[in-house]
Design an enzyme around this catalytic site. Structure first.
Site, PDB file in Angstrom:
ATOM      1  CB  SER A  17      -0.867  -0.179   1.144  1.00 34.84           C
ATOM      2  OG  SER A  17      -0.122   0.215   2.440  1.00 34.84           O
ATOM      3  CB  CYS A  18      -0.231   4.673  -0.050  1.00 32.60           C
ATOM      4  SG  CYS A  18       0.344   6.547   0.161  1.00 32.60           S
ATOM      5  N   PRO A  19       3.227   4.320   0.554  1.00 33.97           N
ATOM      6  CG  PRO A  19       5.119   5.521   0.818  1.00 33.97           C
ATOM      7  CD  PRO A  19       4.170   4.382   1.628  1.00 33.97           C
ATOM      8  CG  MET A  20       5.719   0.465   0.048  1.00 30.98           C
ATOM      9  SD  MET A  20       7.489   0.822  -0.191  1.00 30.98           S
ATOM     10  CE  MET A  20       8.025   0.461   1.341  1.00 30.98           C
TER      11      MET A  20
END
Lengths: 81, 197
Positions: A17-20
């Site tokens: 999930s964010c920011p990956m």
């Protein structure tokens, strides 16, 4: 799923999930040559808006397409320079 | 020289109205202005973000790191200045053991009187950690390493290092030490976006 784009590389960020998804997309694009197309496969629903925002705000990349298929979000990003 | 004159550089006698020295001075001034404009244009190429991270609880460690690593992915020049409890985020050992506070946290499904009992912070932290793992959210350590890898300047306030009696070796490799409020202000003044977390 067959793709109309001639993808050079596929980045799998499923389950992340964010920011990956953004950070890994940027890193993968850095490793490509101009003209190459990166396919990013994500399960993060925020990645639709985030990849759009990132591509808009980043020079040298162009978002070709985003495909939503059940819980999979596939993005096609071209490195333009 | 009157501004009412017709737009001609030559008067009735065929002589130039403009003083050569004046023209030269103007030319130099234009060149100077052009040079400073070019400098400004260079600076504008990259957006700059400065975050001041003052909180060291488990939940408050995430926003600065997520924004910093994302901004770096945008190609921005990013500085995160860590001060007071925010320093614990960069402390290698402490960063792995950051706690969520159960007391005074309106999102906790329990009254403060209960939340204040021993062990409640640890329980709240475990609950949050479990959610983070299930959601595929990166760990603090991963985000720090990613930030450093992508060129984010993670700075540890020198005054707070001494106040907390930390050692410079306690921090992750690549963390900038020996910086203070003046450095932070300088970065903030140069930045397009400034945030206090």
């Amino acid at each position: 799923m067959s793709s109309q784009y001639d993808t050079t590389e596929t980045l799998d960020v499923k389950g992340q999930s964010c920011p990956m998804p953004i950070v890994k997309t940027k890193q993968a694009i850095d490793d490509l040559e101009a003209g190459d197309v990166l396919e990013v496969v994500a399960t993060d629903s925020g990645s639709i808006s985030d990849i759009q925002g990132w591509a808009d705000g980043t020079s040298g990349v162009e978002l070709l397409d985003q495909v939503e298929d059940s819980d999979l979000y596939t993005h096609y990003v071209k490195k333009t320079e | 020289m009157s501004t009412d004159n017709p737009p001609s550089s030559v008067d009735a006698d065929g002589e130039s109205e403009f003083d050569a020295a004046e023209v030269q001075a103007l030319r130099e001034r234009v060149e100077e202005l052009e040079a400073s404009m070019a400098e400004l244009d260079d600076d504008d190429d990259r957006q700059k973000l400065t975050i001041v991270a003052t909180q060291g609880s488990f939940d408050m460690a995430y926003p600065p790191l997520i924004l910093a690593s994302t901004a770096a992915a945008f190609g921005w020049d990013v500085v995160v200045f860590h001060t007071f409890w925010g320093l614990d985020i960069l402390h290698e050992e402490k960063s792995r053991d950051l706690k969520l506070s159960a007391v005074g946290n309106p999102n906790m499904p329990m009254p403060n009187a209960l939340a204040a009992l021993p062990g409640m912070d640890a329980m709240a932290t475990r609950m949050m950690q479990k959610r983070i793992d299930e959601n595929g959210t990166a760990s603090i350590e991963e985000l720090i390493e990613l930030s450093l890898e992508t060129g984010v300047d993670l700075q540890a306030c020198q005054m707070t290092i001494e106040l907390m009696e930390y050692d410079e070796d306690d921090f992750y490799d690549g963390v900038t030490t020996g910086v203070g409020a003046a450095t932070a202000l300088q970065h903030m003044a140069e930045s397009d976006v400034q945030l206090l977390v």
